[in-house]
Design a protein around this motif. Structure first.
Motif, mmCIF file in Angstrom:
data_model
loop_
_atom_site.group_PDB
_atom_site.id
_atom_site.type_symbol
_atom_site.label_atom_id
_atom_site.label_comp_id
_atom_site.label_asym_id
_atom_site.label_seq_id
_atom_site.Cartn_x
_atom_site.Cartn_y
_atom_site.Cartn_z
ATOM 1 N N ASN A 86 -77.132 5.070 -19.516
ATOM 2 C CA ASN A 86 -78.329 4.731 -18.772
ATOM 3 C C ASN A 86 -78.255 3.371 -18.095
ATOM 4 N N LEU A 87 -77.393 2.491 -18.546
ATOM 5 C CA LEU A 87 -77.296 1.168 -17.929
ATOM 6 C C LEU A 87 -76.780 1.246 -16.497
ATOM 7 N N LYS A 88 -76.016 2.272 -16.173
ATOM 8 C CA LYS A 88 -75.480 2.399 -14.815
ATOM 9 C C LYS A 88 -76.582 2.602 -13.784
ATOM 10 N N GLU A 89 -77.681 3.175 -14.184
ATOM 11 C CA GLU A 89 -78.750 3.516 -13.247
ATOM 12 C C GLU A 89 -79.770 2.400 -13.042
ATOM 13 N N ILE A 90 -79.626 1.297 -13.705
ATOM 14 C CA ILE A 90 -80.595 0.215 -13.572
ATOM 15 C C ILE A 90 -80.352 -0.512 -12.256
ATOM 16 N N GLY A 91 -81.388 -0.585 -11.431
ATOM 17 C CA GLY A 91 -81.296 -1.270 -10.151
ATOM 18 C C GLY A 91 -81.595 -2.748 -10.311
ATOM 19 N N LEU A 92 -80.711 -3.576 -9.779
ATOM 20 C CA LEU A 92 -80.883 -5.027 -9.835
ATOM 21 C C LEU A 92 -80.894 -5.574 -8.420
ATOM 22 N N ARG A 93 -81.640 -6.642 -8.223
ATOM 23 C CA ARG A 93 -81.726 -7.284 -6.906
ATOM 24 C C ARG A 93 -81.404 -8.754 -7.095
ATOM 25 N N ARG A 148 -69.726 -3.045 -4.167
ATOM 26 C CA ARG A 148 -70.170 -1.876 -3.425
ATOM 27 C C ARG A 148 -69.369 -0.659 -3.836
ATOM 28 N N GLY A 149 -69.991 0.520 -3.682
ATOM 29 C CA GLY A 149 -69.307 1.767 -4.013
ATOM 30 C C GLY A 149 -69.401 2.107 -5.492
ATOM 31 N N TYR A 150 -68.340 2.680 -5.989
ATOM 32 C CA TYR A 150 -68.272 3.112 -7.389
ATOM 33 C C TYR A 150 -66.968 2.579 -7.957
ATOM 34 N N ARG A 151 -67.019 1.938 -9.093
ATOM 35 C CA ARG A 151 -65.815 1.388 -9.707
ATOM 36 C C ARG A 151 -65.671 1.945 -11.114
ATOM 37 N N TYR A 152 -64.509 2.559 -11.349
ATOM 38 C CA TYR A 152 -64.212 3.059 -12.685
ATOM 39 C C TYR A 152 -63.881 1.882 -13.593
ATOM 40 N N SER A 153 -64.345 1.956 -14.823
ATOM 41 C CA SER A 153 -63.986 0.917 -15.783
ATOM 42 C C SER A 153 -62.545 1.135 -16.216
ATOM 43 N N PRO A 191 -66.448 -1.300 -21.705
ATOM 44 C CA PRO A 191 -66.768 -1.297 -20.278
ATOM 45 C C PRO A 191 -67.254 0.072 -19.825
ATOM 46 N N ILE A 192 -68.182 0.064 -18.878
ATOM 47 C CA ILE A 192 -68.680 1.319 -18.310
ATOM 48 C C ILE A 192 -68.382 1.314 -16.813
ATOM 49 N N ASP A 193 -68.330 2.504 -16.229
ATOM 50 C CA ASP A 193 -68.148 2.608 -14.785
ATOM 51 C C ASP A 193 -69.348 1.972 -14.098
ATOM 52 N N ALA A 194 -69.096 1.302 -12.997
ATOM 53 C CA ALA A 194 -70.164 0.603 -12.287
ATOM 54 C C ALA A 194 -70.551 1.369 -11.029
ATOM 55 N N VAL A 195 -71.847 1.456 -10.776
ATOM 56 C CA VAL A 195 -72.379 2.149 -9.607
ATOM 57 C C VAL A 195 -73.054 1.109 -8.712
ATOM 58 N N PHE A 196 -72.517 0.921 -7.505
ATOM 59 C CA PHE A 196 -73.065 -0.047 -6.555
ATOM 60 C C PHE A 196 -73.584 0.675 -5.317
ATOM 61 N N MET A 197 -74.371 1.689 -5.491
ATOM 62 C CA MET A 197 -74.831 2.482 -4.360
ATOM 63 C C MET A 197 -76.358 2.491 -4.306
ATOM 64 N N PRO A 198 -76.940 1.505 -3.638
ATOM 65 C CA PRO A 198 -78.395 1.430 -3.597
ATOM 66 C C PRO A 198 -79.050 2.459 -2.683
ATOM 67 N N VAL A 199 -78.313 3.023 -1.719
ATOM 68 C CA VAL A 199 -78.894 4.018 -0.817
ATOM 69 C C VAL A 199 -78.852 5.376 -1.497
ATOM 70 N N ARG A 200 -80.022 5.946 -1.728
ATOM 71 C CA ARG A 200 -80.130 7.243 -2.412
ATOM 72 C C ARG A 200 -80.045 8.415 -1.444
ATOM 73 N N GLY A 239 -84.249 0.316 -4.454
ATOM 74 C CA GLY A 239 -85.049 -0.895 -4.537
ATOM 75 C C GLY A 239 -84.237 -2.174 -4.601
ATOM 76 N N SER A 240 -82.939 -2.074 -4.876
ATOM 77 C CA SER A 240 -82.124 -3.288 -4.921
ATOM 78 C C SER A 240 -81.856 -3.819 -3.513
ATOM 79 N N LEU A 241 -81.980 -2.959 -2.511
ATOM 80 C CA LEU A 241 -81.972 -3.345 -1.106
ATOM 81 C C LEU A 241 -83.158 -2.665 -0.442
ATOM 82 N N THR A 242 -83.748 -3.302 0.549
ATOM 83 C CA THR A 242 -84.761 -2.615 1.343
ATOM 84 C C THR A 242 -84.033 -1.712 2.339
ATOM 85 N N PRO A 243 -84.695 -0.693 2.863
ATOM 86 C CA PRO A 243 -84.040 0.140 3.878
ATOM 87 C C PRO A 243 -83.553 -0.680 5.078
#
Length: 188
Positions: free
Chosen positions: A2-9, A67-72, A85-94, A121-125
């Protein structure tokens, strides 16, 4: 996880630390993350875990922009030093959609482009569109700087040589340069 889905700004570049400390039984949400003032949690109600026993949960986090997706990178000794380590998700555009509409009378026809952009929400449109436009321009710059003499259009009108920097090389360089948010977990 669940930590991968947390949006940060954040406007922070580089890596910073944060942590979660909670006591069970109960639910652990993004509101339980203690982060630096420069990092804002987009949705404090985001579910992380449920503790069913009266235990203490302490998790150290590393937050990074990318940015993008990075495998741990899971090395055999990761679990021995207490980190996971967990895979990181850097994709704010849904989601994104576009449509082109024509308007005008008779010979005076014009077109207008409509863009729909949904983010986490981590970036505005508007920020997402600005960054995507900048990245797209950067990808095409090598083609714009190709010298006319290398095109040989007078000999063969259908073929031309590209500049020495290929599209994939340019894309790889951009991915290394650009940074967005990343989360890694370390258990204590």
């Amino acid at each position: 996880m669940n930590l991968k889905e947390i949006g940060l700004r954040s406007n922070l570049y580089g890596t910073c630390g944060a942590f979660i400390c909670a006591r069970g039984p109960g639910y652990v949400t993004a509101q339980d993350i203690i982060s630096p003032p420069s990092v804002e949690i987009v949705d404090n109600t985001q579910h992380i875990a449920r503790l069913t026993e009266p235990i203490d949960l302490c998790i150290g986090l590393q937050i990074e922009r990318n940015r993008g997706y990075r495998y741990s990178i899971k090395r055999p000794n990761n679990f021995q030093d207490g980190s996971y380590p967990i895979d990181a998700v850097f994709m704010p555009v849904r989601n994104a959609n576009h449509s082109i509409h024509s308007y005008g009378n008779g010979n005076e026809r014009q077109e207008i482009l409509f863009l729909e952009i949904w983010t986490n929400g981590s970036l505005t449109p508007k920020e997402a569109l600005h960054e995507a436009s900048r990245n797209l321009i950067d990808l095409f710059i090598p083609f714009l700087h190709g010298e006319e003499e290398t095109l040989h259009l007078e000999y063969n009108r259908h073929k031309g040589t590209l500049p020495p920097l290929t599209f994939h090389d340019r894309l790889a360089k951009l991915r290394k340069k650009q940074k967005r948010k990343r989360i890694e977990i370390y258990f204590y």
